[in-house]
Structure formats: C-alpha cells, structure tokens
Design a protein around this motif. Structure first.
Motif, short mmCIF file in Angstrom:
data_model
loop_
_atom_site.label_atom_id
_atom_site.label_comp_id
_atom_site.label_asym_id
_atom_site.label_seq_id
_atom_site.Cartn_x
_atom_site.Cartn_y
_atom_site.Cartn_z
N ILE A 72 -39.31 -68.01 -19.26
CA ILE A 72 -39.95 -68.76 -20.35
C ILE A 72 -39.57 -70.24 -20.26
O ILE A 72 -40.40 -71.13 -20.44
CB ILE A 72 -39.53 -68.16 -21.72
N ASN A 73 -38.31 -70.50 -19.96
CA ASN A 73 -37.85 -71.89 -19.82
C ASN A 73 -38.61 -72.60 -18.70
O ASN A 73 -39.01 -73.76 -18.84
CB ASN A 73 -36.34 -71.94 -19.52
N LYS A 74 -38.81 -71.88 -17.62
CA LYS A 74 -39.51 -72.47 -16.47
C LYS A 74 -40.97 -72.78 -16.84
O LYS A 74 -41.49 -73.85 -16.49
CB LYS A 74 -39.47 -71.48 -15.30
N LEU A 126 -44.58 -63.01 -23.31
CA LEU A 126 -43.20 -62.97 -22.83
C LEU A 126 -42.22 -63.31 -23.97
O LEU A 126 -41.11 -62.78 -24.02
CB LEU A 126 -43.00 -63.96 -21.67
N ASP A 127 -42.65 -64.17 -24.88
CA ASP A 127 -41.81 -64.49 -26.04
C ASP A 127 -41.56 -63.22 -26.86
O ASP A 127 -40.44 -62.96 -27.31
CB ASP A 127 -42.46 -65.54 -26.93
N ASP A 128 -42.62 -62.43 -27.03
CA ASP A 128 -42.49 -61.17 -27.77
C ASP A 128 -41.53 -60.23 -27.04
O ASP A 128 -40.70 -59.55 -27.65
CB ASP A 128 -43.85 -60.48 -27.91
N LEU A 129 -41.68 -60.20 -25.72
CA LEU A 129 -40.81 -59.33 -24.91
C LEU A 129 -39.35 -59.74 -25.06
O LEU A 129 -38.46 -58.90 -25.24
CB LEU A 129 -41.23 -59.39 -23.43
N LEU A 130 -39.12 -61.04 -25.04
CA LEU A 130 -37.76 -61.55 -25.17
C LEU A 130 -37.16 -61.13 -26.51
O LEU A 130 -36.04 -60.64 -26.59
CB LEU A 130 -37.76 -63.08 -25.03
N LYS A 168 -28.84 -57.12 -21.08
CA LYS A 168 -28.47 -58.54 -21.14
C LYS A 168 -29.05 -59.31 -19.96
O LYS A 168 -29.52 -60.44 -20.10
CB LYS A 168 -26.95 -58.67 -21.15
N LYS A 169 -29.01 -58.68 -18.79
CA LYS A 169 -29.54 -59.34 -17.60
C LYS A 169 -31.05 -59.47 -17.69
O LYS A 169 -31.63 -60.46 -17.25
CB LYS A 169 -29.14 -58.57 -16.34
N MET A 170 -31.69 -58.48 -18.29
CA MET A 170 -33.14 -58.56 -18.46
C MET A 170 -33.49 -59.70 -19.41
O MET A 170 -34.43 -60.45 -19.18
CB MET A 170 -33.68 -57.22 -18.99
N ILE A 171 -32.70 -59.82 -20.47
CA ILE A 171 -32.92 -60.92 -21.43
C ILE A 171 -32.80 -62.26 -20.71
O ILE A 171 -33.62 -63.16 -20.89
CB ILE A 171 -31.92 -60.83 -22.61
N LYS A 172 -31.79 -62.38 -19.88
CA LYS A 172 -31.56 -63.64 -19.14
C LYS A 172 -32.74 -63.95 -18.22
O LYS A 172 -33.21 -65.09 -18.15
CB LYS A 172 -30.27 -63.51 -18.32
#
Lengths: 98, 255
Positions: free
Chosen positions: A75-77, A15-19, A65-69
């Motif tokens: 990831i934060n969770k 997911l980090d890569d995706l971000l 932008k919404k996808m990034i959010k």
C-alpha cells in the motif's frame, strides 16, 4: 470486481480493507482462510489485483504479522507511486501552461 | 553514424554535469574509438571546460572569436589526451553568441565529432548552442527539480526545431528514492540514452583537472561514458570472446 467474503461476515473490496481485516480478524476466522492447505487472501490478491509478487509474499509467510507487513508495504508503494505521478503531472502542467 | 556530427550538451540547470560529460565523452571518443574530436565551451557566462582539462587563462578563446572577428583556428588548443578544445574566457567579455553556428561551420569537416558545452541560461547563449548543433543531449539527474528543468529544456528545444538525440541521466545513485528511467521518459517524452552513476572518482579526477575516463577507466562511471560514446557513433558493443568460445565447445558439432 470480486468481493472477498470473510467467514466472519466482513467484505473486502481493496488492499486497505485486507490490511484492516488482517489487523482485526480473530484467530479462528484467520485460520479458516489461511492454513497449510490454502491461503484465500493470497489467491484473492492474485486473481483480483493480478499482483503476483504480493500474492507470493502472502503465500510464503502464514504468520499474520508478516502478512500485515507485506500488505502495508504494498500500500505504501502504491501511494508513493501515486504521489510521484501527481507531482510529475503538476510539473508538466506548469511548464506546458506557462 | 553520419560523419562530422555536432552535438550540443544542454541543461536548464547548472551543476548537473554538462561540462563533466563533455570532457569525458571527448576523452573516450578519442581514447576508445580513435575519433577526431573538438570540445567547444559555449557556456559563455561561466565557461569552465578549460578548468576541467587543465587549460587555464588561455590567450585566445571562443569569446574572442565571437567578439572581435578573431580567427577560430587560433583559439583551438590541442589537449594531451588527443582531442582539441576551444575554451571560454572566465572574465566578463561582450560577445554575440548567435554567430556561433556560422563560426563553427568551417570546422565541421575537420572533426568527426564536435561537442558543445552549453550555457544553462535560458537566453541567446543556450539558443546559440541549439542552433549550432545537429543533435542535442539533454543532461538531467533523477530528482524533481532537475526533471522540471529537463522538461522545460526539451520544450524549448522543440520550439526551436532542435533535434534531441536523448537524455543522459547523471549522478544516479540508483536508489529507490530517485526518479526512475520510466518516470523521466514518460514525463519528458524523450528516450534516455544513458544513466551515468554517481562516483566520487569523478571529483577526484577533476581535482587533477582530468577526465575520469582516463584516470580511472575501469570504474563504472567510466564504462558508462564509454558506452554512451559508443552509442553516439553508432557502434555496437562486442560480445566477450570467452562466452563465444564456450558455446562452440558445448555445441554437438565440436565433439
């Protein structure tokens, strides 16, 4: 482990890569993966991580932008849960070992 | 439920709500379930149960019973809400806490339920409650410091072969920043019986030296106390008749 092959040659493993990819990918490459007919990122999240909620969020909003959010929040969770588990394990360890 | 149960309410941390739980559970068991209830203040260092219930400066207390062979029956007070209370003495008073179990035994068959408010100190005061109780309720709140105390208390209880009925989470705001039920159950290895929500009405009732369940019975916190009381006596919540009637009206047989 199913790697996501981005049309620009990049490979995504997490997911980090995706971000990071969502933040840097050019519009043309983005449109190849996310358009009215498909959403490759949402599908990958569903099948690779079995994350129905995040996949639905990514499918719902085709805006980058919404996808990034959404991905950032996820990831934060995950980090929060990991930290919580570490703290609880340390507490238990301290009590059990005296 | 087995008749004549003694529950010890314990926590290894002051201020989590043990005494509030004892007073409200007691009030609910009488008011809502017509049980004969005795509340015992075994928090020998800081006995505040009387102050939660309007019993101030009582003549005889549990301290007298555990110090000078005073009769336990003379230290029992009838509260206006229908339960009985054995309060503690606020001023310092030397006692032998370990004879608590022996002193309470004659009362066992008189009451349906005895609730013991314990000390948060890890010493003979808490051990006395553990020994005197059939089962323990461990009071916690959904934060790391209290979780640490909860795990410790449970560990001590298991060492003493005390039976733990479950954990009661108190003062829950039900916000994301709190530890959730799963976190606490997994960390402690003990089931959560109830989550009591934070509610300022508890403090409001306390200012009048009364339990919130009788002052504000419709508040979420009072309903939670009532549900916990119900679970302690093994009763199930009845379904609301309105829905049952609707089901009957909609069934083909009713046409």
């Amino acid at each position: 482990m199913n790697v996501f092959y981005v049309c620009n040659g990049n490979e995504l493993f997490s997911l980090d890569d995706l971000l990071n990819e969502l933040k840097t990918i050019d519009d043309g490459s983005f449109s190849q993966h996310v358009n009215n007919e498909k959403n490759d990122f949402a599908n990958w999240v569903l099948y690779e991580f079995n994350d129905k909620i995040l996949s639905k969020q990514l499918s719902k909003n085709l805006d980058r932008k919404k996808m990034i959010k959404s991905v950032q929040n996820k990831i934060n969770k995950i980090l929060e849960l990991k930290k919580k588990k570490e703290i609880i394990d340390k507490i238990k360890g301290e009590i059990e070992n005296g | 439920m087995d008749n004549h149960q003694i529950f010890g309410i314990v926590a290894l941390k002051g201020g989590v709500g043990k005494t509030t739980l004892v007073s409200n559970l007691g009030a609910s068991l009488v008011r809502d379930f017509q049980k004969k209830v005795l509340l015992v203040d075994a928090n020998f260092s800081t006995p505040h149960l009387g102050l939660h219930l309007g019993i101030v400066n009582p003549k005889y207390t549990l301290h007298h019973v555990l110090n000078d062979n005073h009769s336990i029956f003379e230290s029992i007070y009838q509260h206006e809400l229908g339960f009985h209370v054995i309060p503690g003495k606020l001023a310092p008073f030397e006692i032998n806490p370990l004879i608590l179990k022996e002193r309470l035994e004659p009362l066992r068959n008189i009451y349906d339920i005895i609730l013991i408010d314990s000390s948060p100190s890890l010493n003979d005061e808490m051990y006395a409650t553990m020994a005197a109780s059939d089962q323990l309720l461990v009071v916690s709140s959904p934060d790391y410091p209290t979780l640490s105390s909860t795990i410790h208390a449970i560990s001590i209880a298991k060492q003493k072969d005390a039976k733990i009925r479950g954990i009661v989470i108190n003062r829950a705001y039900k916000k994301r920043f709190e530890l959730n039920k799963k976190d606490i159950e997994e960390a402690s290895g003990v089931k959560i019986l109830s989550v009591i929500p934070h509610n300022v009405k508890v403090v409001s009732a306390l200012s009048r030296m009364q339990p919130v369940v009788t002052n504000f019975p419709r508040q979420d916190v009072s309903i939670s106390y009532k549900d916990l009381a119900r679970s302690l006596i093994g009763e199930k919540k009845k379904k609301r008749k309105f829905f049952k009637k609707k089901e009957e009206e909609l069934s083909p047989d009713a046409i």
